[in-house]
Scaffold this motif. Structure first.
Motif, PDB file in Angstrom:
ATOM      1  N   LEU A  40       0.620  -1.023   0.023  1.00  0.00           N
ATOM      2  CA  LEU A  40      -0.076  -0.063   0.041  1.00  0.00           C
ATOM      3  C   LEU A  40       0.754   1.133  -0.016  1.00  0.00           C
ATOM      4  CD1 LEU A  40      -2.983  -1.031   2.594  1.00  0.00           C
ATOM      5  CD2 LEU A  40      -3.087  -0.497  -0.040  1.00  0.00           C
ATOM      6  N   ALA A  41       1.981   1.169   0.651  1.00  0.00           N
ATOM      7  CA  ALA A  41       2.835   2.489   0.752  1.00  0.00           C
ATOM      8  C   ALA A  41       3.251   2.641  -0.481  1.00  0.00           C
ATOM      9  CB  ALA A  41       3.987   2.193   1.813  1.00  0.00           C
ATOM     10  N   ARG A  49      10.386   8.523  -5.527  1.00  0.00           N
ATOM     11  CA  ARG A  49       9.900   6.789  -6.060  1.00  0.00           C
ATOM     12  C   ARG A  49      10.172   5.753  -5.283  1.00  0.00           C
ATOM     13  NH1 ARG A  49       7.260   9.734  -8.769  1.00  0.00           N
ATOM     14  NH2 ARG A  49       7.581  10.348 -11.004  1.00  0.00           N
ATOM     15  N   HIS A  50      11.020   5.778  -3.994  1.00  0.00           N
ATOM     16  CA  HIS A  50      11.475   4.891  -3.177  1.00  0.00           C
ATOM     17  C   HIS A  50      11.372   5.290  -1.816  1.00  0.00           C
ATOM     18  CE1 HIS A  50      13.022   3.277  -6.935  1.00  0.00           C
ATOM     19  NE2 HIS A  50      13.831   4.251  -7.085  1.00  0.00           N
ATOM     20  N   ARG A  60       1.655  13.258   2.908  1.00  0.00           N
ATOM     21  CA  ARG A  60       2.595  14.210   3.641  1.00  0.00           C
ATOM     22  C   ARG A  60       4.114  14.053   3.244  1.00  0.00           C
ATOM     23  NH1 ARG A  60       5.825  14.551   8.053  1.00  0.00           N
ATOM     24  NH2 ARG A  60       5.768  16.228   9.345  1.00  0.00           N
ATOM     25  N   ALA A  61       4.656  12.744   3.370  1.00  0.00           N
ATOM     26  CA  ALA A  61       6.006  12.381   3.082  1.00  0.00           C
ATOM     27  C   ALA A  61       6.446  12.948   1.420  1.00  0.00           C
ATOM     28  CB  ALA A  61       6.173  10.959   3.203  1.00  0.00           C
ATOM     29  N   VAL A  62       5.532  12.653   0.494  1.00  0.00           N
ATOM     30  CA  VAL A  62       5.871  13.088  -0.639  1.00  0.00           C
ATOM     31  C   VAL A  62       5.819  14.407  -0.821  1.00  0.00           C
ATOM     32  CG1 VAL A  62       5.049  13.028  -3.251  1.00  0.00           C
ATOM     33  CG2 VAL A  62       4.787  11.017  -1.771  1.00  0.00           C
ATOM     34  N   VAL A  63       5.034  15.091  -0.061  1.00  0.00           N
ATOM     35  CA  VAL A  63       5.004  16.581  -0.339  1.00  0.00           C
ATOM     36  C   VAL A  63       6.297  17.291   0.259  1.00  0.00           C
ATOM     37  CG1 VAL A  63       3.815  18.799   0.768  1.00  0.00           C
ATOM     38  CG2 VAL A  63       2.590  17.137  -0.261  1.00  0.00           C
ATOM     39  N   TYR A 123      14.017   9.670  -2.857  1.00  0.00           N
ATOM     40  CA  TYR A 123      13.727   8.790  -1.374  1.00  0.00           C
ATOM     41  C   TYR A 123      12.969   9.325  -0.441  1.00  0.00           C
ATOM     42  CZ  TYR A 123      16.926   5.396  -3.266  1.00  0.00           C
ATOM     43  OH  TYR A 123      17.626   4.302  -3.962  1.00  0.00           O
ATOM     44  N   ILE A 124      11.983   8.851   0.196  1.00  0.00           N
ATOM     45  CA  ILE A 124      11.277   9.003   1.129  1.00  0.00           C
ATOM     46  C   ILE A 124      12.234   8.700   2.457  1.00  0.00           C
ATOM     47  CG2 ILE A 124       9.249   8.926   2.728  1.00  0.00           C
ATOM     48  CD1 ILE A 124       8.561  10.322   0.032  1.00  0.00           C
TER      49      ILE A 124
END
Length: 174
Positions: free
Chosen positions: A27-28, A44-45, A72-75, A81-82
């Motif tokens: 899901l992540a 992307r990772h 939130r992490a993508v923003v 990378y996250i």
């Protein structure tokens, strides 16, 4: 009540997200791909530590909470990378930042601690005089003492400067 029994002909058990650990990674990655595309980010990772934090968290808000965390992490991300630092604070508990940042922060913290302890010792524990010498307010000195867990009297009296500090310190003339 009749409607409940009509709908409850076949019971389907859908386990909570915390009960299906393998589903968190799938899901992540799905949410990461979706939000990276819609928001227009390069992420992307997941860094291994970030994924470990996601898998360890119990997810009381279930899939919707995971979706919001990934968005939130993508923003917040600015690269491919996250990282753990892009996750909310409650997910980062127990997961340290990359070692270089950790060493830097630890070094700054230790420097502050030694400086305050040495200054308090030089001024015989007088916090007003020590704060004035450090160029900070007494309230901020108290804040730092609490934050750095300095136990005033015992720590100040037992403080022994390191070899480098002894060589560079200037003794006070009374």
């Amino acid at each position: 009540m009749d409607l409940y029994y009509r709908l409850n002909v076949i019971e389907i058990h859908l386990p909570a997200l915390r009960e299906r650990k393998g589903g968190i990674e799938l899901l992540a990655h799905h949410f990461l791909e979706r939000f990276s595309r819609t928001i227009g980010r390069k992420a992307r990772h997941f860094a291994p530590l970030a994924m470990a934090a996601l898998e360890e968290y119990p997810w009381p808000g279930n899939v919707r909470e995971l979706e919001n965390v990934i968005q939130r992490a993508v923003v917040l991300s600015d690269g491919p990378y996250i990282e753990v630092c892009h996750l909310p604070a409650h997910l980062r508990l127990g997961f340290k930042q990359p070692e270089t940042m950790n060493l830097y922060e630890e070094g700054v913290r230790e420097f502050k601690r030694r400086l305050i302890v040495r200054t308090l010792r030089d001024y015989d524990g007088n916090k007003v005089a020590a704060a004035r010498a450090l160029g900070i307010t007494r309230c901020y000195l108290h804040h730092l003492i609490n934050e750095l867990k300095i136990q005033s009297e015992k720590t100040v009296r037992s403080y022994v400067p390191s070899k480098g500090e002894r060589e560079t310190s200037v003794s006070r003339v009374n």
